[in-house]
Design an enzyme around this catalytic site. Structure first.
Site, PDB file in Angstrom:
ATOM      1  N   ASP A 127      -3.164  -4.457   6.545  1.00  0.00           N
ATOM      2  CA  ASP A 127      -3.063  -5.489   5.507  1.00  0.00           C
ATOM      3  C   ASP A 127      -4.110  -6.591   5.662  1.00  0.00           C
ATOM      4  O   ASP A 127      -4.456  -7.261   4.675  1.00  0.00           O
ATOM      5  CB  ASP A 127      -1.668  -6.130   5.540  1.00  0.00           C
ATOM      6  N   TYR A 144      -4.537 -13.149  -2.268  1.00  0.00           N
ATOM      7  CA  TYR A 144      -3.864 -12.309  -1.273  1.00  0.00           C
ATOM      8  C   TYR A 144      -3.537 -13.137  -0.023  1.00  0.00           C
ATOM      9  O   TYR A 144      -2.399 -13.150   0.466  1.00  0.00           O
ATOM     10  CB  TYR A 144      -4.784 -11.145  -0.930  1.00  0.00           C
ATOM     11  N   HIS A 183      -5.626  -2.490   1.437  1.00  0.00           N
ATOM     12  CA  HIS A 183      -5.571  -2.878   0.019  1.00  0.00           C
ATOM     13  C   HIS A 183      -6.958  -3.359  -0.393  1.00  0.00           C
ATOM     14  O   HIS A 183      -7.599  -4.120   0.345  1.00  0.00           O
ATOM     15  CB  HIS A 183      -4.576  -4.021  -0.214  1.00  0.00           C
ATOM     16  N   HIS A 192       1.336   0.216  10.113  1.00  0.00           N
ATOM     17  CA  HIS A 192       2.338  -0.750   9.625  1.00  0.00           C
ATOM     18  C   HIS A 192       3.286   0.032   8.719  1.00  0.00           C
ATOM     19  O   HIS A 192       2.852   0.925   8.007  1.00  0.00           O
ATOM     20  CB  HIS A 192       1.598  -1.858   8.872  1.00  0.00           C
ATOM     21  N   ASP A 214       4.689   0.291   1.194  1.00  0.00           N
ATOM     22  CA  ASP A 214       3.445   0.534   0.446  1.00  0.00           C
ATOM     23  C   ASP A 214       2.471   1.368   1.272  1.00  0.00           C
ATOM     24  O   ASP A 214       1.547   1.973   0.725  1.00  0.00           O
ATOM     25  CB  ASP A 214       2.794  -0.767  -0.033  1.00  0.00           C
ATOM     26  N   GLU A 251       5.604  -1.107   6.300  1.00  0.00           N
ATOM     27  CA  GLU A 251       6.085  -1.485   4.967  1.00  0.00           C
ATOM     28  C   GLU A 251       5.846  -0.304   4.025  1.00  0.00           C
ATOM     29  O   GLU A 251       4.842   0.411   4.143  1.00  0.00           O
ATOM     30  CB  GLU A 251       5.367  -2.741   4.455  1.00  0.00           C
ATOM     31  N   HIS A 279       0.685  -8.930   9.346  1.00  0.00           N
ATOM     32  CA  HIS A 279       1.598  -9.992   8.988  1.00  0.00           C
ATOM     33  C   HIS A 279       3.064  -9.636   9.278  1.00  0.00           C
ATOM     34  O   HIS A 279       3.971 -10.398   8.921  1.00  0.00           O
ATOM     35  CB  HIS A 279       1.438 -10.340   7.501  1.00  0.00           C
ATOM     36  N   HIS A 293       5.160  -6.237  -4.235  1.00  0.00           N
ATOM     37  CA  HIS A 293       6.441  -6.252  -3.515  1.00  0.00           C
ATOM     38  C   HIS A 293       7.057  -7.647  -3.344  1.00  0.00           C
ATOM     39  O   HIS A 293       7.423  -8.061  -2.265  1.00  0.00           O
ATOM     40  CB  HIS A 293       6.458  -5.462  -2.211  1.00  0.00           C
TER      41      HIS A 293
HETATM   42 FE1  FEO Z   1       2.630  -5.337   4.668  1.00  0.00          FE
HETATM   43 FE2  FEO Z   1       0.574  -3.769   2.513  1.00  0.00          FE
HETATM   44  O1  FEO Z   1       2.207  -4.071   3.392  1.00  0.00           O
END
Ligand code: FEO
Length: 402
Positions: A165, A193, A226, A79, A83, A81, A146, A24
């Protein structure tokens, strides 16, 4: 892939994305990524996070191998976002959950991205507890770790931290656990990352690690959203210690020379700067900004505390990839670095000065004047760049010793 049980009745049900190469727009993800979601079966069946929208079918397939999706009672959104929440609207339609939990800022994000009219959203505050049968879940807000809405979920009885995250890595592989990969591969992914996503929030990382330590939360498993899951005491300690080390940014005796050349002159200067580091016994990596993404510079800084940037001057400015590198770095706010600048020119030669000012603005120590030379470097120019590398190396060694 099949779902994977990480503790009794706690399952990974996410998706592996072998194709994604642009994470992203934060960084390149040359090894793909994963979107982890977790399903807990208890008196209440709870889904923690979802996946990117295009992986909806995979998520549903994995859930269905464990339970009827309509049996899901609660969804926790750590979260928003996309993803992690992209599949949420379809999952809500499919599961018809009794409740959807998120942080106060999570509600703001959720209502901005999706039409949540009729969704049974319940906001949980920092430290809230939720009983789901034989288990209790504690929600801890991790603002700006984050995003403003970020939170983590801690399964008390199982000692499992679903960390969203935090502690993630961009890895796509059939393995689901850290102990199934080499620490070398894992550490590389963690550095990439952290340095491209988490770095600006390093103060929050240290604060959060201290808070977890002060709370005395025993942690058997860290399950990020992730990458792979940390399930052994050694791997849990490894990822926490690595994060502490990344966040502290103590000076490291390595250097990076990143450069962008138009007709080859700046590339010659870059090699001379690297020779200067070599003279002082400081290992130095060269990164060509014409062929490498700016996130590779950030990843290299995970091991290096000196960065020298060179660019040819074009239209009174550094070249475009160099500017992108500087802009990207400014937002990521690396600390405790030593810097320098150089470059060739055909007309005027402002690039080294612009680079030096940008690095100084980022609080880099700048022990030497920028070096510029006309068009094709001669011996004097190459010697000047070699001295530039040596003097920055000396300053770096002093910083590391101090
Ligand atoms: Fe902050 Fe994995 O999205």
């Amino acid at each position: 892939m099949r779902p994977v049980e990480l503790k009794k009745d706690i399952y990974w049900v996410g998706a592996v994305d072998y194709s994604i190469r642009d994470f992203h727009h934060y960084s390149r993800s040359p090894e793909g990524s994963t979107y982890n979601a977790y399903l807990v079966k208890d008196e209440k069946t709870v889904l923690f996070d979802t996946v990117d929208a295009h992986k909806y079918d995979e998520l549903v397939k994995h859930i269905t191998e464990i339970t009827d999706p309509e049996s899901i009672d609660y969804i926790v959104c750590n979260h928003l976002e996309p993803d992690h929440s992209g599949a949420l609207p379809r999952i809500v339609r499919l599961c018809k959950p009794e409740k959807i939990f998120c942080s106060p800022m999570g509600l703001k994000s959720m209502s901005s991205i999706y039409d949540i009219d009729g969704w049974p959203v319940e906001v949980v505050k920092d430290g809230s507890r939720l009983n789901i049968g034989s288990r209790n879940v504690t929600f801890l807000e991790t603002r700006m770790l984050h995003w403003p809405d970020s939170m983590v979920s801690y399964l008390e009885e199982d000692r499992v931290l679903i960390s969203n995250d935090a502690f993630g890595q961009n890895i796509s592989c059939p393995e689901r656990f850290a102990d199934e990969l080499s620490h070398e591969k894992l550490l590389d992914a963690m550095k990439g990352y952290y340095y491209n996503i988490v770095l600006p929030y390093s103060a929050n990382v240290l604060k959060t690690l201290k808070r977890v330590s002060d709370l005395g939360l025993p942690i058997d498993v860290i399950a990020p959203d992730h990458g792979v899951i940390f399930r052994t005491p050694e791997d849990v300690a490894f990822v926490i210690d690595s994060y502490r080390c990344f966040a502290e940014q103590k000076p490291m005796p390595r250097a990076v020379v990143a450069y962008e050349s138009m007709w080859g002159g700046t590339a010659k200067l870059a090699s001379a700067v690297a020779d200067g580091f070599d003279d002082e016994g400081v290992p130095c990596t060269l990164i060509n900004l014409l062929t490498s993404h700016c996130s590779e510079v950030m990843t290299a800084l995970a091991d290096a505390s000196a960065l020298v940037i060179g660019s040819a001057t074009r239209n009174n400015m550094p070249m475009a990839n160099t500017m992108a590198c500087l802009a990207n770095m400014k937002g990521l706010r690396p600390l405790n670095r030593v810097g320098g600048a150089f470059g060739t020119y055909g007309w005027s030669g402002e690039a080294p000065k612009v680079i030096a000012e940008a690095l100084a603005d980022m609080k880099f120590d700048m022990p030497a004047e920028p070096v510029k030379c006309y068009f094709n470097p001669g011996k004097e120019d190459l010697d000047a760049c070699r001295r530039l590398g040596s003097s920055i190396a000396a300053a770096l060694k002093a910083k590391c010793a101090g």
